[in-house]
Structures are given as C-alpha cells and as structure tokens.
Design a protein around this motif. Sequence first.
Motif, short mmCIF file in Angstrom:
data_model
loop_
_atom_site.label_atom_id
_atom_site.label_comp_id
_atom_site.label_asym_id
_atom_site.label_seq_id
_atom_site.Cartn_x
_atom_site.Cartn_y
_atom_site.Cartn_z
N LYS A 48 0.82 -1.22 0.00
CA LYS A 48 0.00 0.00 0.00
C LYS A 48 0.86 1.27 0.00
O LYS A 48 0.66 2.17 -0.82
N THR A 49 1.79 1.30 0.95
CA THR A 49 2.63 2.50 1.05
C THR A 49 3.47 2.68 -0.21
O THR A 49 3.66 3.81 -0.69
N THR A 50 3.95 1.58 -0.73
CA THR A 50 4.76 1.67 -1.95
C THR A 50 3.94 2.26 -3.10
O THR A 50 4.40 3.15 -3.82
N ALA A 169 -3.07 10.02 1.49
CA ALA A 169 -2.94 9.89 2.94
C ALA A 169 -2.62 8.44 3.29
O ALA A 169 -3.31 7.53 2.84
N ASP A 170 -1.56 8.24 4.05
CA ASP A 170 -1.17 6.89 4.46
C ASP A 170 -1.58 6.67 5.91
O ASP A 170 -0.98 7.24 6.81
N GLU A 171 -2.61 5.89 6.12
CA GLU A 171 -3.12 5.59 7.46
C GLU A 171 -3.27 6.85 8.31
O GLU A 171 -2.70 6.93 9.40
N PRO A 172 -4.02 7.82 7.83
CA PRO A 172 -4.08 9.12 8.53
C PRO A 172 -4.75 9.03 9.90
O PRO A 172 -4.59 9.94 10.71
#
Lengths: 243, 377
Positions: A48-50, A169-172
């Motif tokens: 996901k982050t990638t 947004a990454d796991e905001p």
Amino acid sequence: MSEPVIEAVNVAKVLGSGAEAVAALRGVSLAVSCGELTLLMGPSGSGKTTLLSILGCMLTPTEGTVRVCGQSTDGAGPEDLALLRREHVGFVFQSFHLFPTLSAADNVRLALDVRGEPSRSAKARSREALARVGLSHKISAFPRELSGGEQQRVAIARAIVGNPSIILADEPTAALDGENGQAIMKILAGISREQGRGVLIVTHDPRLLPFADRIVHIEDGRLVGEERGAAGPDMNSRKSYRG
Amino acid sequence: MPLVFTLAFRNLFHDRLRFVATVVGIVFSIVLVTVQMGLYLGFGRTVTTMIDHASADLWIVPRGTKCFEDPSLLDARERYRALSIEGVAEAIPVVIGFADWRMPSGATTPVFVIGTDLRSGGLPPWDLVEGRIEALSTPRAVAVDRSYLERLGISGMGATAEIRQQLVRVAAVTSGIRSFTTTPFVFMDVDRARSHTGIPSAKTTYFLVRLSPGADLTRVRGQLASKISDAEVLTPVEFRERSRTFWLFSTGAGAALFAGALLGVIVGTVIVAQTLYSSTKEHLNEFATLRAIGSSRGYIYKVIVWQALLSAVIGFSIAALIGWAIVRLTAETALPILITPGLIAGLFSLTIVMCIASAIAAIVQVTRIDPATAFTR
Ligand SMILES: Nc1ncnc2c1ncn2[C@@H]1O[C@H](COP(=O)(O)OP(=O)(O)O)[C@@H](O)[C@H]1O
Ligand SMILES: [Mg+2]
C-alpha cells in the motif's frame, strides 16, 4: 467519471537489492479521479505504502508508467518529481510530520513557501486552510500544544493549502482514537466532495468504509478487487466488512 | 520574516548547547585570526616607525641595508657629493647604533641611539610631553620615552646617566615612541650620537635627502645613485617595504603569524562544520518531510546556509567585541595589535566564507534524502 488526476499503469516496483530484493508491486493499474474518495485496503506488507509513494511521485516505478494530470513521469529526475509533488499532490502522513519549532500557521504556510508564494498572501491562505479544518482558534499554537487529532488537521491544512489535484494519505487515522479518526475522515471526505479533489487513503480500519466512494483491495503487490463504497453513487455492490 | 529564515533560526536555537558550541568555535577561530593578523599589521607598522616619522624625500642607505636597524655605515663626505647635485636641497645625516646606558645606580641596560642634525629636523623625537626639541641642542641633552623611564633607571626630566662613560641629561620626554625590540630609544644630536656609539666622525648611517621645490625626484635619484658609491637611494615607501619584509619574512615572524591565522581558520571551519552537520542530521526527518511536500533541494540548502550565516553573524559580533577589547588592552604595549577597516571587512568575509564552507558537509548529507521515508516513519 471525470479525467483521472493520477494514474498508475502496469506499475511494478522492486524494493531493496540483491538477495533482499522484494517485489513490492507486481503490475498494478489504478486511476484516481477528482471529487472521488478512494480507500486502498490490504494486509500489512501488501504494498500500500509503496503504491502511494509511486502515485505521489516520491518513488519511481521499476516498470510501468505514472501519469499526473495526464503527464507521464517517465524519465523525470528528483527535482522534476519534487515540482510535480508541489504542484499537484498534498500528503497526509500517519505520524503527522509537523515541524515542532513552527506554529500551526507556519507549518501550513511552509507548503506555500516551498512554492515561492509571497508571504503576505501565503499567510492569508494558511489561515483559510486552518479555518477549513476547524482550527481558526489554534493558528499560533505549536504542535506540542495540540492533540493528535488537531495535529493531523494541521497536516491536512498543509496538504490542501496549495490547491493540489489530489490528496494522498497513508493511514491518517491510525495514530488517533475512533472519534478523532472519524473527524479527520469527515474533513477528508468534505475536501473530496466540496472541493472536487481526488483523495486516496490507505487504511486497514473498516470504520472508514462509510466515507468511501470506492474501495480498492491490494494483496501481495497486486490489486485483487474493487467495489463502490457506501458514500459512492452505486451502493448495490457494497460488500459487508463487519463479519 | 521569510519562513526559511524562521526555520533556520529555530533549528539553530533548538539545541542550545550545540548553538553555544558553534558560536564558541567561530569566536575562538576569529579572535585567533584577529590577534594574528592584528599583530602582523601592528608589527608591520611598528618596525617602520622611524621611517614613517623621518621627513625625507629620499633615503641614501648603505648598499645591502635590510632594515632601519641595520648597522652598516656610509662615508660622511658623500654628503657633499649629494649636495652638489642639482635639485638636492638638504642631505641630513642620521646615525643609529646600540650602546650601553649606565644608570645612576650603576646598573647598565642596552639602548638604541638615534642621532640627527637637530637644526634640520631630519628625524627628531616626536610627541614630546616634556621639554622642547631645541633643548636637545644643548650639551649632553637627550630625549627618552616616558614608558622606558623605569627601564633606564631614571625619574624623568633632568635625570642624568652615562652612555660610553659620557654624561647625558634628559632634556625632553616623549610619549609612545616604543620599540618592538623593547630596547629603549635615546634621541640626541648627530655628533654626540657618533661619540656615544663609537662611530667614527667620518661615518654616518643614513642621509635623509630633501629636494628643492620643483626638482624631479626620478632624475635626482638616478644621479644620486650613480654618484654615491656603496650606497642605494630609496624612496621612503621602498625603505619601509624593505624593512617590513625583512622583519616579517626573513625572520619568520610573519610566517608564524600567518600559520597561526591559518590554524584558526581550520579549527573554526572544522568546529562549525561538525556542529552544522550534526544539527542537520538531527533535523533530517524534517528535511525529508520538506522534500516530500515538494520543496526543491535549493530550498533546503537555503535553510542550512541561513543557519550557517546566522552563526557567522552572531559569532563575528562576539569576536568583534573581544577583538576590540584586545586592541584596547594592547594599545599601550610595545607590540600593539592593529585593526584596520580593511582587516575588519576581511575578517567578516572570512567568517562568512568559513561558515558557508562548513555547510558543505551538511548539504551533501541532505542531497541524499529520500522523501519516501516520510511515509515509513
Ligand atoms: N526499503 C525497502 N527495502 C526492501 N523491502 C521493502 C522496503 N520497504 C518496504 N519493503 C517491503 O515491500 C513490501 C511492501 O511494503 P509496503 O508498501 O510498506 O507495505 P504496506 O504499506 O502495505 O504495509 C513489504 O514486503 C516490505 O517488507
Ligand atoms: Mg504502509
């Protein structure tokens, strides 16, 4: 559906090198459009982050193409990518990443300052952005004087102040309690709906599902499913996530 | 205030201890350089005091003279040859030499005798605080500086002593005529200077040449050079330069001062580079965030360079205060530290260059930042 603001086509990404090389993404195609809030969900380590980093022009794909507002990033160098980021993308991070030595207003203004915006108009716009996230009363507070939820709202103000086409947004909400998480999601949903920006949120929190127009599932570096969300126009294909 | 500046300022003051270390490094380094260069300038001026105060258009000096204190001699009769040249108005003999001064107590101390034709005023004592120049024409009269009274074992005006078993009497007292060798100067009439130093009456150390109005210096100089044997004809500027070069470079004094200054620059640069590097390392995550939100590399360099410049200005200001105090404290010594506007400007530029050079290590560090780390923290 409007034109995609950000688009990944057949993107593969290998992270690390040699024996430790990991195929984090294996042929992913995903487009995010204006006014649409998309949730990207998947287990930890699924990429996901990638994917978010590649869509946000922070990483370049090993294979495949990324287009930002129709423009391909093939062959772009670090400075070209930085320019794309500051012109088109707003970022919200799990742990906020505010500058501890700057006030809320200055933290927001930073996003305009890196674009070379004159400080007078930058100050006014920063105040507007803080008002948009309900923090008009905290403009001169420092991050340490703010709650986690407030800090994330400052970060959102920083992400939207430059009028980006898309917010990534990454796991905001991962660092926040349920109530604050909901408040943050309401703000992000409002930004997508009222301001017509594309919003892509990585999460594995099912409580965020009601805010989604669209939900994309990723596993092991591949997209494995997509559905319309509760907030989207077509609610029929909605899967149950709560058991 | 521009935000880059605010950010630099806050980064700098965020860690007080490191900030203090940075400033101490700069101050130490700049004060060291100031003292070394100030001594260099002060020494350079002190060694030419006599040449600066002589009133001459040209100097006739013994061939190979390296500095004013050089004891070589000229034939006194050359004076008439000099005067025979058209355009030469005066050729005033000056005699210098070391001698022993016997105090009333019986103890002795070396002195440096300067004899000049007092009527023509070639190299008379200056800055008199007691007595008059004319009084030096009376028998046995000498002038000494008040800072050396104690060294000479006398109380002041009217005191007597002996040089070469001949009585002398203080008829004038000066203020501030100090010698970098710390040997006291004793001014007197040229004839008595010969007998007090044992120089034969047919000899002299220098002739101070004065030109008649409208005379052509270059032409007179050429004629003097060809007519007078075993001598050189120098302008005051040339003689000053020759003396200064001898004392500063042939003796190694100048090289030592420059080496000290260089050491100061190196130490300062290393300290500032080290603190700036560690400050940047500590704020690396923030720089990565800046990069993630789209800042150019140039923007981040600006933050670091501002930090360097702020340190430079603060460090320089403190160093300037200390330097000023040192100048005040050494003003009355034999070797004053001299600070000129040129030196101040040079030191300021040096501080800036030093701090910017120190920023290079920090800048190299941030060029390797990966903005994607903002997601994984
Ligand atoms: N710098 C890296 N070097 C090597 N492998 C990495 C690196 N970063 C992430 N990975 C691996 O890539 C895969 C995907 O990571 P990531 O995109 O962070 O997953 P997620 O955000 O879904 O948890 C994981 O297997 C992770 O271990
Ligand atoms: Mg992740």
